[in-house]
Design a protein around this motif. Structure first.
Motif, mmCIF file in Angstrom:
data_model
loop_
_atom_site.group_PDB
_atom_site.id
_atom_site.type_symbol
_atom_site.label_atom_id
_atom_site.label_comp_id
_atom_site.label_asym_id
_atom_site.label_seq_id
_atom_site.Cartn_x
_atom_site.Cartn_y
_atom_site.Cartn_z
ATOM 1 N N LEU A 1 0.816 -1.216 0.000
ATOM 2 C CA LEU A 1 0.000 0.000 0.000
ATOM 3 C C LEU A 1 0.852 1.269 0.000
ATOM 4 N N THR A 2 2.137 1.119 0.235
ATOM 5 C CA THR A 2 3.019 2.282 0.274
ATOM 6 C C THR A 2 3.515 2.617 -1.131
ATOM 7 N N ASP A 3 4.326 3.668 -1.194
ATOM 8 C CA ASP A 3 4.929 4.070 -2.467
ATOM 9 C C ASP A 3 6.301 3.446 -2.681
ATOM 10 N N LEU A 4 6.615 2.424 -1.919
ATOM 11 C CA LEU A 4 7.915 1.770 -2.072
ATOM 12 C C LEU A 4 8.064 1.239 -3.500
ATOM 13 N N PRO A 5 9.142 1.589 -4.197
ATOM 14 C CA PRO A 5 9.334 1.100 -5.565
ATOM 15 C C PRO A 5 9.481 -0.422 -5.611
ATOM 16 N N LEU A 6 9.000 -1.016 -6.676
ATOM 17 C CA LEU A 6 9.103 -2.471 -6.834
ATOM 18 C C LEU A 6 10.558 -2.914 -6.773
ATOM 19 N N ARG A 7 11.456 -2.145 -7.356
ATOM 20 C CA ARG A 7 12.874 -2.509 -7.345
ATOM 21 C C ARG A 7 13.403 -2.625 -5.914
ATOM 22 N N SER A 8 13.018 -1.684 -5.054
ATOM 23 C CA SER A 8 13.451 -1.735 -3.654
ATOM 24 C C SER A 8 12.869 -2.950 -2.947
#
Length: 232
Positions: free
Chosen positions: A164-171
């Motif tokens: 649900l966060t804006d954490l990038p998929l790469r991270s």
């Protein structure tokens, strides 16, 4: 040229998808979850099953682990201990890491597609409020890595909420591949010791793991409460 869907149709389609996902999850837990837990809690029987699968055993086991993570209500520790018992510490750890990686990426993408409705299938909204501090974009990646690296934290809950966060998929790919290692390796080493008949060492490993996990869970609760008070 197809006619664009109305908002009502989109909501109906999304609601139907969540309902089907909830129904499927319930069926999987009833049909596979409880039998799976009982199965891996019988080490000799599980090892015999692994031997019978031959070269397909690692794939079958990773399928179990992916199921456990996606369904979320199935505990993962028995599977990790069973992996060490049946496959050994090294191979068991690698299989758990790979299976967990695939399962967590699948959950992340699922939540990105369906939002809070996918999370509410398994967890109450109160859990979301506890982790509001993960919305802090400046430190989000560091917090997520730390919480997954720390033994004892409720990683199944975190796995859904991070989507649900804006954490990038790469991270998320990097975190999922590296951070859970301490939690997994302690379980597989203990399981391997049981399989080798080294019961004293197994007891020591599990006792130390229990203490570390308890401290990790306590630290997690303190972090959540402290961050919640600082944002209120």
């Amino acid at each position: 040229m197809s006619t664009p869907m109305s908002e009502k149709q989109k909501k109906w389609l999304a609601g139907s998808g969540i309902f089907l996902f909830l129904l499927l999850s319930a069926l999987i837990f009833v049909l596979a979850g409880n039998p799976l837990i009982r199965f891996v809690q019988e080490p000799e029987r599980f090892r015999a099953w692994v031997d019978a699968q031959g070269v397909m055993a690692p794939i079958a086991f990773m399928g179990m682990l992916i199921l456990q993570i996606v369904v979320a209500v199935i505990p993962g520790e028995p599977l990790e201990i069973a992996a060490g018992y049946a496959f050994g510490a090294v191979e068991g750890t690698l299989l758990c890491m790979l299976g967990a990686f695939i399962g967590r990426v699948a959950v992340f993408l699922l939540v990105r597609r369906f939002g809070t409705r996918a999370v509410e299938v398994f967890f109450p909204l109160e859990k979301l409020n506890e982790l509001k501090f993960l919305q802090n974009k400046r430190r989000m990646t560091l917090w997520v890595f730390f919480l997954f690296f720390l033994p004892g934290t409720p990683k199944d809950v975190l796995c859904y909420i991070v989507g649900l966060t804006d954490l990038p998929l790469r991270s998320w790919l990097i975190i999922s591949a590296i951070a859970p290692f301490p939690s997994i390796v302690t379980s597989t080493i203990g399981g391997d010791a049981l399989g080798m008949g080294n019961y004293t060492f197994a007891i020591i490993v599990f006792a130390v793991t229990l203490i570390i996990s308890g401290l990790g869970l306590l630290a997690y609760r303190v972090i959540c409460q402290t961050r919640e008070r600082s944002q209120s």
